[in-house]
Write a protein that holds these residues in place. Structure first.
Motif, PDB file in Angstrom:
ATOM      1  N   LEU A  58     -11.740   2.173  -0.438  1.00 30.97           N
ATOM      2  CA  LEU A  58     -10.568   2.779  -1.070  1.00 30.97           C
ATOM      3  C   LEU A  58      -9.888   3.780  -0.137  1.00 30.97           C
ATOM      4  O   LEU A  58      -8.667   3.911  -0.125  1.00 30.97           O
ATOM      5  CB  LEU A  58     -11.005   3.470  -2.362  1.00 30.97           C
ATOM      6  CG  LEU A  58      -9.909   3.982  -3.287  1.00 30.97           C
ATOM      7  CD1 LEU A  58      -9.159   2.821  -3.936  1.00 30.97           C
ATOM      8  CD2 LEU A  58     -10.504   4.891  -4.364  1.00 30.97           C
ATOM      9  N   SER A  59     -10.686   4.480   0.665  1.00 35.66           N
ATOM     10  CA  SER A  59     -10.157   5.543   1.522  1.00 35.66           C
ATOM     11  C   SER A  59      -9.267   5.002   2.630  1.00 35.66           C
ATOM     12  O   SER A  59      -9.527   3.933   3.193  1.00 35.66           O
ATOM     13  CB  SER A  59     -11.310   6.322   2.162  1.00 35.66           C
ATOM     14  OG  SER A  59     -12.092   6.961   1.187  1.00 35.66           O
ATOM     15  N   ASN A  60      -8.239   5.761   2.937  1.00 34.12           N
ATOM     16  CA  ASN A  60      -7.406   5.481   4.102  1.00 34.12           C
ATOM     17  C   ASN A  60      -7.940   6.243   5.306  1.00 34.12           C
ATOM     18  O   ASN A  60      -8.667   7.231   5.154  1.00 34.12           O
ATOM     19  CB  ASN A  60      -5.962   5.908   3.851  1.00 34.12           C
ATOM     20  CG  ASN A  60      -5.341   5.203   2.657  1.00 34.12           C
ATOM     21  OD1 ASN A  60      -5.650   4.053   2.385  1.00 34.12           O
ATOM     22  ND2 ASN A  60      -4.474   5.904   1.944  1.00 34.12           N
ATOM     23  N   MET A  61      -7.579   5.802   6.484  1.00 28.51           N
ATOM     24  CA  MET A  61      -7.849   6.562   7.695  1.00 28.51           C
ATOM     25  C   MET A  61      -6.565   7.297   8.071  1.00 28.51           C
ATOM     26  O   MET A  61      -5.538   6.655   8.319  1.00 28.51           O
ATOM     27  CB  MET A  61      -8.286   5.652   8.842  1.00 28.51           C
ATOM     28  CG  MET A  61      -8.459   6.379  10.178  1.00 28.51           C
ATOM     29  SD  MET A  61      -9.639   7.740  10.123  1.00 28.51           S
ATOM     30  CE  MET A  61     -11.192   6.841  10.055  1.00 28.51           C
ATOM     31  N   VAL A 106     -14.653   1.750   6.382  1.00 29.57           N
ATOM     32  CA  VAL A 106     -15.839   2.064   5.590  1.00 29.57           C
ATOM     33  C   VAL A 106     -17.030   2.397   6.481  1.00 29.57           C
ATOM     34  O   VAL A 106     -17.889   3.210   6.110  1.00 29.57           O
ATOM     35  CB  VAL A 106     -16.184   0.890   4.637  1.00 29.57           C
ATOM     36  CG1 VAL A 106     -16.699  -0.323   5.413  1.00 29.57           C
ATOM     37  CG2 VAL A 106     -17.191   1.316   3.584  1.00 29.57           C
ATOM     38  N   ASP A 107     -17.094   1.811   7.682  1.00 32.29           N
ATOM     39  CA  ASP A 107     -18.183   2.132   8.605  1.00 32.29           C
ATOM     40  C   ASP A 107     -18.041   3.553   9.139  1.00 32.29           C
ATOM     41  O   ASP A 107     -19.035   4.198   9.490  1.00 32.29           O
ATOM     42  CB  ASP A 107     -18.190   1.140   9.778  1.00 32.29           C
ATOM     43  CG  ASP A 107     -18.345  -0.294   9.321  1.00 32.29           C
ATOM     44  OD1 ASP A 107     -19.164  -0.537   8.420  1.00 32.29           O
ATOM     45  OD2 ASP A 107     -17.639  -1.174   9.849  1.00 32.29           O
ATOM     46  N   PHE A 146      -6.039  -3.108  -7.076  1.00 31.61           N
ATOM     47  CA  PHE A 146      -6.448  -4.492  -6.848  1.00 31.61           C
ATOM     48  C   PHE A 146      -7.393  -4.622  -5.648  1.00 31.61           C
ATOM     49  O   PHE A 146      -8.210  -5.539  -5.602  1.00 31.61           O
ATOM     50  CB  PHE A 146      -5.224  -5.387  -6.719  1.00 31.61           C
ATOM     51  CG  PHE A 146      -4.534  -5.600  -8.034  1.00 31.61           C
ATOM     52  CD1 PHE A 146      -4.981  -6.568  -8.917  1.00 31.61           C
ATOM     53  CD2 PHE A 146      -3.474  -4.798  -8.414  1.00 31.61           C
ATOM     54  CE1 PHE A 146      -4.369  -6.743 -10.154  1.00 31.61           C
ATOM     55  CE2 PHE A 146      -2.855  -4.960  -9.647  1.00 31.61           C
ATOM     56  CZ  PHE A 146      -3.305  -5.935 -10.520  1.00 31.61           C
ATOM     57  N   GLY A 147      -7.295  -3.709  -4.700  1.00 33.02           N
ATOM     58  CA  GLY A 147      -8.289  -3.695  -3.637  1.00 33.02           C
ATOM     59  C   GLY A 147      -9.658  -3.354  -4.185  1.00 33.02           C
ATOM     60  O   GLY A 147     -10.670  -3.976  -3.828  1.00 33.02           O
ATOM     61  N   GLY A 169      -8.743  -2.356   3.860  1.00 33.18           N
ATOM     62  CA  GLY A 169      -9.312  -3.080   2.728  1.00 33.18           C
ATOM     63  C   GLY A 169     -10.806  -2.953   2.584  1.00 33.18           C
ATOM     64  O   GLY A 169     -11.369  -3.408   1.585  1.00 33.18           O
ATOM     65  N   SER A 170     -11.491  -2.336   3.539  1.00 34.33           N
ATOM     66  CA  SER A 170     -12.948  -2.246   3.465  1.00 34.33           C
ATOM     67  C   SER A 170     -13.415  -1.208   2.454  1.00 34.33           C
ATOM     68  O   SER A 170     -14.558  -1.241   2.012  1.00 34.33           O
ATOM     69  CB  SER A 170     -13.524  -1.932   4.846  1.00 34.33           C
ATOM     70  OG  SER A 170     -13.068  -0.673   5.314  1.00 34.33           O
TER      71      SER A 170
END
Length: 565
Positions: free
Chosen positions: A136-139, A93-94, A222-223, A133-134
């Protein structure tokens, strides 16, 4: 003065004489025209001398150096080592959560950790999507054969569910789903995943995921629920703290029944608490001469239960600190299997001293609008997900709640409205009945066009003993806030502050006044008008996410016949 200039982590206490000695060591040259004045936070008139703040900073640094030298000597003498500095971990997320979605970090080399969502192996390149988990997006990590650790990809060690550590450089993505991706320099498997991992890319039902509650937070749904739940909890504390409320920890074990419904879990040591409990004999439970359970031999010397509410305890602190709130777990031994009930859930319960029902309704309205706005502003990605996959239009619905005025009507008017409705209800409507979910949702969703509404002044027979009796003698100063899709979200009342009325009500309901002696004392010693409300936190999470079943908005649901995990 010195403390104001000290670093936030430093603790500095001036000793008058030591500070005098400190200042006496500073060489001072006065011009003939100058006289000595007290030191202030202005540049020194003394030529070539430091400002006062610089002197203080120097003193602090000197103190820190001395402390550091002492610590190092102590470490050297004892063979111990210094605890490292805590640093916030860089998360996905950062990297991707800003307005540029990661483009501002192009060319940066960094590390990412997380769990593998998907692996796509192509002829010369492999795409691995990981999530920490930070957000919704994946890296998306792009790995080629030059990357250190590529053999782990070739061997199949990196699979869905595995945890990995990745070092790479942020580059502009060639795909359309994301703006940046990670060009991998090195990849390390931290924990491999067995092929039996039950959460693969294919969609699974929420019913199935309830049987895998220990793994379901790794799914998108759920995340997202967990992050919105966290945001609502944070906003709850923020709202009350900003408005001068004090958080109070109410007890989980109690000897009183706040709601008077008798649906409580008993806490006892009369039954063995070890594995022997499975084979325990009923005859081992101590009994009185009359054949009843001898509670005097129990742990607390009398029957004790898991609390159904922290309200009564909250009232005691409200009569000392004025405005307080509790936020903790509560329990109901109600044998219900519906999508609206849990046996263990969390409650938010503020209490306002020197307040009436109108103040209570105003506080409940302001609170709900505050936390809804907080989620809309701070959980945009998750809310877009819910708007697309869970409940279309949820953002618009929540925006209406945050922006529109709430309306109120009496219980009597609500009954008249339902009786005039051109609709057949499963539960018949008449004055004195307890409103059911279908009634509540009709009022807020159909009769009032989606507006949140507060129904007030309920018949005393269907409400708890502590609610203040109105002048008509038939109703109490109670209120329920109804919202679309949920029905009742908040229930509150003005509390009965008059001792004689409260004792009379306890007698009517055949409740043991001895169990409430301390609660009655509040009416003997400086009683004040006061009010409060209770909000089931899980229902709030349902309201904010659109999730239909309450079992899916709490990490580990406790329901009749189910206490796994």
């Amino acid at each position: 003065m010195a403390a104001a200039l000290a670093p936030a982590t430093s603790s500095l206490r001036f000793r008058p004489y030591s500070s005098l000695r400190f200042f006496s060591t500073i060489p001072i040259t006065l011009k003939k025209s100058q006289s000595f004045n007290p030191i202030s936070f202005r540049p020194s008139p003394f030529s070539g001398r430091r400002f006062f703040s610089a002197v203080i900073t120097g003193a602090l640094r000197s103190s820190e150096r001395a402390k550091s030298e002492f610590t190092e000597k102590l470490i050297g003498d004892t063979g111990t080592s210094k605890v490292g500095e805590f640093r916030k971990k860089l998360k996905v997320v950062d990297i991707k959560g800003g307005p540029d979605e990661g483009l501002d970090r192009l060319g940066h080399t960094l590390t990412v950790t997380g769990w593998v969502r998907t692996v796509r192996v192509q002829s010369s390149i492999t795409f691995i999507e990981i999530n920490d988990g930070s957000c919704l997006s994946n890296m998306q990590c792009v790995v080629d054969s030059d990357a250190e650790g590529y053999d782990q990809v070739e061997s199949g060690l990196i699979s869905t569910g595995a945890s990995i550590w990745v070092l790479g450089t942020i580059v502009e993505s060639q795909g359309s789903k994301q703006k940046v991706e990670l060009k991998v320099n090195k990849i390390v498997v931290v924990g491999k995943s067995d092929p039996s991992y039950p959460i693969q890319k294919k969609r699974v039902t929420r019913e199935f995921l309830r049987t895998k509650a220990h793994l379901r937070p790794r799914t998108n749904t759920f995340g997202a629920v967990a992050r919105v739940r966290n945001a609502l909890a944070y906003a709850t504390h923020k709202f009350f703290q900003e408005n001068g409320f004090v958080w109070v920890s109410s007890p989980i074990i109690t000897a009183s029944d706040c709601e008077g419904a008798g649906e409580q879990f008993c806490v006892t040591t009369l039954i063995p608490s070890s594995r022997d409990a499975v084979d325990s004999n009923l005859d081992a439970i101590p009994k009185t001469k009359e054949g009843l359970i001898d509670w005097s031999q129990d742990f607390f010397g009398k029957p004790a239960f898991l609390t159904v509410s922290g309200q009564l305890n909250g009232e005691t602190y409200a009569t000392a600190l004025s405005d307080v709130y509790t936020f903790g777990p509560t329990f109901r031994a109600e044998n219900s299997h519906t999508s609206r009930h849990l046996s263990e859930f969390w409650m938010i319960e503020p209490e306002l001293a020197f307040a009436d029902l109108n103040d209570d309704m105003a506080c409940a309205t302001a609170y709900l609008q505050y936390v809804v706005r907080h989620v809309l502003e701070n959980c945009k990605e998750d809310m877009d997900f819910f708007n697309t996959w869970i409940e279309k239009g949820i953002i618009e619905r929540l925006s209406d709640v945050a922006e529109k005025d709430f309306v109120q009507l009496t219980y009597t008017d609500a009954i008249d409205l339902l009786l005039r409705a051109n609709k057949k209800f499963e539960f018949p409507v008449k004055w004195g009945c307890d409103l059911q979910s279908e009634h509540e949702r009709y009022i807020t969703e159909e009769a009032l066009g989606g507006l949140p509404v507060i129904v007030r002044d309920y018949p005393k027979e269907i409400k708890a003993f502590y609610m203040r009796k109105n002048d008509d003698g038939k109703t109490v100063a109670a209120m329920d806030m109804l919202v679309p899709r949920i029905g009742e979200l908040i229930g509150g009342s003005q509390r009965e502050e008059r001792l004689e009325y409260l004792e009379e009500r306890l007698d009517e309901l055949k409740l043991n006044k001895d169990s409430y002696w301390w609660y009655l004392d509040l009416r003997r010693y400086g009683s004040v008008p006061h009010a409060g409300f209770g909000l089931g936190f899980e229902r709030l999470v349902q309201f904010a996410t659109g999730i239909e079943n309450i079992k899916d908005v709490i990490p580990f649901p406790r329901t009749p016949g189910s206490a796994e995990f």
